[in-house]
Design a protein around this motif. Structure first.
Motif, PDB file in Angstrom:
ATOM      1  N   MET A  65       0.850  -1.189  -0.020  1.00  0.00           N
ATOM      2  CA  MET A  65       0.137   0.016  -0.089  1.00  0.00           C
ATOM      3  C   MET A  65       0.682   1.170  -0.121  1.00  0.00           C
ATOM      4  O   MET A  65       0.577   2.161  -0.632  1.00  0.00           O
ATOM      5  CB  MET A  65      -0.885  -0.117   1.187  1.00  0.00           C
ATOM      6  CG  MET A  65      -1.972  -1.062   1.276  1.00  0.00           C
ATOM      7  SD  MET A  65      -3.365  -1.174   2.281  1.00  0.00           S
ATOM      8  CE  MET A  65      -2.332  -1.492   3.944  1.00  0.00           C
ATOM      9  N   TYR A  68       1.922   1.960  -3.482  1.00  0.00           N
ATOM     10  CA  TYR A  68       0.945   2.526  -4.519  1.00  0.00           C
ATOM     11  C   TYR A  68       0.941   4.092  -4.024  1.00  0.00           C
ATOM     12  O   TYR A  68       0.580   4.749  -5.235  1.00  0.00           O
ATOM     13  CB  TYR A  68      -0.290   1.696  -4.010  1.00  0.00           C
ATOM     14  CG  TYR A  68      -0.631   0.561  -4.877  1.00  0.00           C
ATOM     15  CD1 TYR A  68      -0.544   0.558  -6.454  1.00  0.00           C
ATOM     16  CD2 TYR A  68      -0.914  -0.613  -4.453  1.00  0.00           C
ATOM     17  CE1 TYR A  68      -0.650  -0.592  -7.106  1.00  0.00           C
ATOM     18  CE2 TYR A  68      -1.042  -1.672  -4.984  1.00  0.00           C
ATOM     19  CZ  TYR A  68      -0.852  -1.756  -6.645  1.00  0.00           C
ATOM     20  OH  TYR A  68      -0.926  -2.784  -7.368  1.00  0.00           O
ATOM     21  N   GLU A  83       2.379  -8.786  -3.257  1.00  0.00           N
ATOM     22  CA  GLU A  83       1.169  -9.362  -3.393  1.00  0.00           C
ATOM     23  C   GLU A  83       1.029 -10.690  -2.915  1.00  0.00           C
ATOM     24  O   GLU A  83       0.074 -11.136  -2.472  1.00  0.00           O
ATOM     25  CB  GLU A  83       0.857  -9.059  -4.884  1.00  0.00           C
ATOM     26  CG  GLU A  83       0.519  -7.729  -5.263  1.00  0.00           C
ATOM     27  CD  GLU A  83       0.368  -7.587  -6.809  1.00  0.00           C
ATOM     28  OE1 GLU A  83      -0.195  -6.782  -7.208  1.00  0.00           O
ATOM     29  OE2 GLU A  83       0.802  -8.613  -7.483  1.00  0.00           O
ATOM     30  N   LEU A 151      -6.690  -5.497  -3.505  1.00  0.00           N
ATOM     31  CA  LEU A 151      -5.701  -4.978  -4.283  1.00  0.00           C
ATOM     32  C   LEU A 151      -5.198  -5.992  -5.269  1.00  0.00           C
ATOM     33  O   LEU A 151      -4.653  -5.478  -6.500  1.00  0.00           O
ATOM     34  CB  LEU A 151      -4.510  -4.559  -3.500  1.00  0.00           C
ATOM     35  CG  LEU A 151      -4.780  -3.131  -2.405  1.00  0.00           C
ATOM     36  CD1 LEU A 151      -3.567  -3.135  -1.285  1.00  0.00           C
ATOM     37  CD2 LEU A 151      -4.832  -2.018  -3.398  1.00  0.00           C
ATOM     38  N   TRP A 154      -7.406  -5.936  -8.263  1.00  0.00           N
ATOM     39  CA  TRP A 154      -7.344  -4.866  -9.201  1.00  0.00           C
ATOM     40  C   TRP A 154      -6.152  -4.998  -9.972  1.00  0.00           C
ATOM     41  O   TRP A 154      -5.861  -4.678 -11.184  1.00  0.00           O
ATOM     42  CB  TRP A 154      -7.460  -3.621  -8.379  1.00  0.00           C
ATOM     43  CG  TRP A 154      -8.764  -3.369  -8.114  1.00  0.00           C
ATOM     44  CD1 TRP A 154      -9.787  -3.680  -8.571  1.00  0.00           C
ATOM     45  CD2 TRP A 154      -9.207  -2.411  -6.964  1.00  0.00           C
ATOM     46  NE1 TRP A 154     -10.967  -3.089  -8.110  1.00  0.00           N
ATOM     47  CE2 TRP A 154     -10.408  -2.177  -7.084  1.00  0.00           C
ATOM     48  CE3 TRP A 154      -8.486  -1.627  -5.959  1.00  0.00           C
ATOM     49  CZ2 TRP A 154     -11.228  -1.542  -5.985  1.00  0.00           C
ATOM     50  CZ3 TRP A 154      -9.119  -0.620  -5.237  1.00  0.00           C
ATOM     51  CH2 TRP A 154     -10.442  -0.451  -5.281  1.00  0.00           C
ATOM     52  N   SER A 155      -4.987  -5.674  -9.548  1.00  0.00           N
ATOM     53  CA  SER A 155      -3.851  -5.741  -9.921  1.00  0.00           C
ATOM     54  C   SER A 155      -3.682  -7.028 -11.187  1.00  0.00           C
ATOM     55  O   SER A 155      -3.447  -6.835 -12.122  1.00  0.00           O
ATOM     56  CB  SER A 155      -2.756  -6.545  -9.087  1.00  0.00           C
ATOM     57  OG  SER A 155      -1.399  -6.519  -9.622  1.00  0.00           O
ATOM     58  N   SER A 168      -4.470   1.850 -11.203  1.00  0.00           N
ATOM     59  CA  SER A 168      -3.294   2.508 -10.310  1.00  0.00           C
ATOM     60  C   SER A 168      -4.063   3.562  -9.322  1.00  0.00           C
ATOM     61  O   SER A 168      -3.627   3.256  -8.385  1.00  0.00           O
ATOM     62  CB  SER A 168      -2.110   2.857 -11.187  1.00  0.00           C
ATOM     63  OG  SER A 168      -1.776   1.911 -11.785  1.00  0.00           O
ATOM     64  N   CYS A 171      -6.080   1.716  -6.755  1.00  0.00           N
ATOM     65  CA  CYS A 171      -5.330   1.177  -5.690  1.00  0.00           C
ATOM     66  C   CYS A 171      -4.459   2.067  -4.697  1.00  0.00           C
ATOM     67  O   CYS A 171      -4.701   1.711  -3.569  1.00  0.00           O
ATOM     68  CB  CYS A 171      -4.114   0.117  -6.430  1.00  0.00           C
ATOM     69  SG  CYS A 171      -4.555  -1.104  -7.130  1.00  0.00           S
ATOM     70  N   SER A 175      -5.323   2.366  -0.812  1.00  0.00           N
ATOM     71  CA  SER A 175      -4.206   2.349   0.045  1.00  0.00           C
ATOM     72  C   SER A 175      -4.286   3.368   1.257  1.00  0.00           C
ATOM     73  O   SER A 175      -3.650   3.008   2.324  1.00  0.00           O
ATOM     74  CB  SER A 175      -2.847   2.225  -0.741  1.00  0.00           C
ATOM     75  OG  SER A 175      -2.753   1.186  -1.632  1.00  0.00           O
TER      76      SER A 175
END
Length: 395
Positions: A65, A68, A83, A151, A154-155, A168, A171, A175
């Motif tokens: 986080m 990001y 991750e 997260l 979304w990645s 991005s 995220c 974060s």
């Protein structure tokens, strides 16, 4: 256009996963023996090991986080590791269940007679009781899992759709509050899981120190993994000398943060010299624990600090990995010192169960971590900032 990126197929993940399961199997057998014949020592050992692996997973989530929010090449290099480590939190939550069964062996505030005989424990009973403890643990773990899963989702979506500044930003938007949620939850979790082992003692610096330890665990583990991958050619063309120096400086930063908070807590308690505060340190400088304390000073602060001041040490993958592994090993020793010294008696042969629990949980955790890590490219190929932060791997 993104050039051909390093992928996970260059490492024999299956072999490493099999070895992790073998280690886990041996640890589980030893833990089963301990649970049957020495349940008190088994549950203490399990609490130490569980907090150690939680620290890596949760520290990685916070670092993810943070990246990001701040950007930078260091985060792109480590993102997949962050991750994958954070993605093990559902498994860590399941592995929490044996601790629920061991509450009477671990925490004096679960024992009705002890609570009835102590006005202090009776006063805290509305907060420190098994039902409230379990509800709070479910909330902490649930919130952390949601952050990690969202997260990662979304990645994954960004990998499928291609470079997307919107994902991005999404995220990053999550974060910010996510770090605040971590700060609040880890404050209460550190009190519940470790500080309440000695419920008459308290320290306002303890939760930040607990969190700093998790961040140190997360960065040390991630740096060790990426150096291991670099030595095997899995990140060919991506990890350069400057990146190694930057990663070494990050480890140094968190080593110094941990040392600063540790010394601050010690200095304040020593200066105040209050009878309700000093027993925590008295328990940890007697009965053989003084040598563990000295080892922490030397090998979790002094040695890494001095070694990481050297540019040559940071520029070598093998040496930097060795320093990171030293820090990681001392994180386990630190938790061992915190938790085991809370119980009467000095050090004994029961530390074998600490190693067994470390292997049992660690083998399972490592298998899950590698399973998650190998499923995706080792660099975020669809991140819109890849060309800016790592132009050497983009065309």
């Amino acid at each position: 256009m993104i050039s051909s990126m390093p992928s996970a197929v260059q490492v024999n993940w299956t072999l490493v996963q099999r070895r992790a399961l073998v280690v886990a199997g041996g640890g589980i057998i030893m833990c089963a023996i301990g649970a049957v014949f020495w349940p008190d020592h088994f549950f203490r050992a399990y609490l130490v090991a569980w907090n150690f692996w939680l620290g890596i997973a949760l520290g990685s989530l916070v670092l993810l986080m943070t990246q990001y929010l701040t950007g930078g090449a260091w985060g792109l290099l480590l993102r997949r590791i962050f991750e994958a480590a954070a993605g093990t939190l559902p498994v860590v939550a399941i592995l929490f269940l044996p601790l629920v069964a061991g509450l009477p062996q671990l925490y004096v505030w679960t024992q009705s007679q002890a609570v009835a005989e102590s006005p202090e424990l009776l006063h805290k009973a509305q907060y420190l009781n098994p039902v409230a403890f379990e509800i709070r643990a479910a909330i902490y773990l649930g919130l952390w899992i949601v952050l990690a899963v969202v997260l990662r989702h979304w990645s994954n979506l960004q990998d499928r759709l291609g470079p997307s500044a919107d994902l991005s930003r999404r995220c990053g938007t999550l974060s910010g509050p996510g770090i605040v949620i971590y700060g609040l939850t880890i404050t209460f979790a550190s009190v519940d899981w470790v500080m309440s082992l000695e419920p008459r003692w308290y320290s306002t610096i303890y939760p930040p120190l607990f969190a700093a330890g998790q961040l140190l665990s997360g960065i040390a583990f991630s740096v060790a993994v990426i150096m291991w991958l670099a030595e095997r050619g899995a990140l060919a063309g991506a990890l350069h000398t400057q990146h190694r120096r930057d990663l070494g400086n990050l480890v140094l930063t968190f080593v110094m943060l941990w040392a600063y908070l540790s010394f601050s807590q010690f200095l304040i308690i020593w200066a105040e010299n209050l009878p309700e505060e000093i027993p925590w340190y008295l328990h940890r400088i007697q009965g053989g624990w003084q040598w563990t304390a000295m080892a922490l000073v030397l090998f979790q602060f002094a040695a890494p600090f001095l070694l990481l001041l050297s540019r040559e040490m940071k520029e070598s993958s093998q040496r930097l990995a060795g320093i990171a592994l030293l820090v990681l090993a001392m994180r386990f020793v630190d938790l061992y010192w915190w938790i085991e010294a809370a119980y009467p008696g000095g050090m004994s042969f029961y530390w074998v169960f600490d190693l067994a629990a470390l292997a049992a949980i660690g083998g399972i955790w490592t298998w899950c971590f590698l399973w998650l890590l190998k499923r995706r490219p080792l660099l975020p190929t669809s991140d819109p900032y890849l060309a800016e932060y790592l132009p050497e791997v983009a065309a």
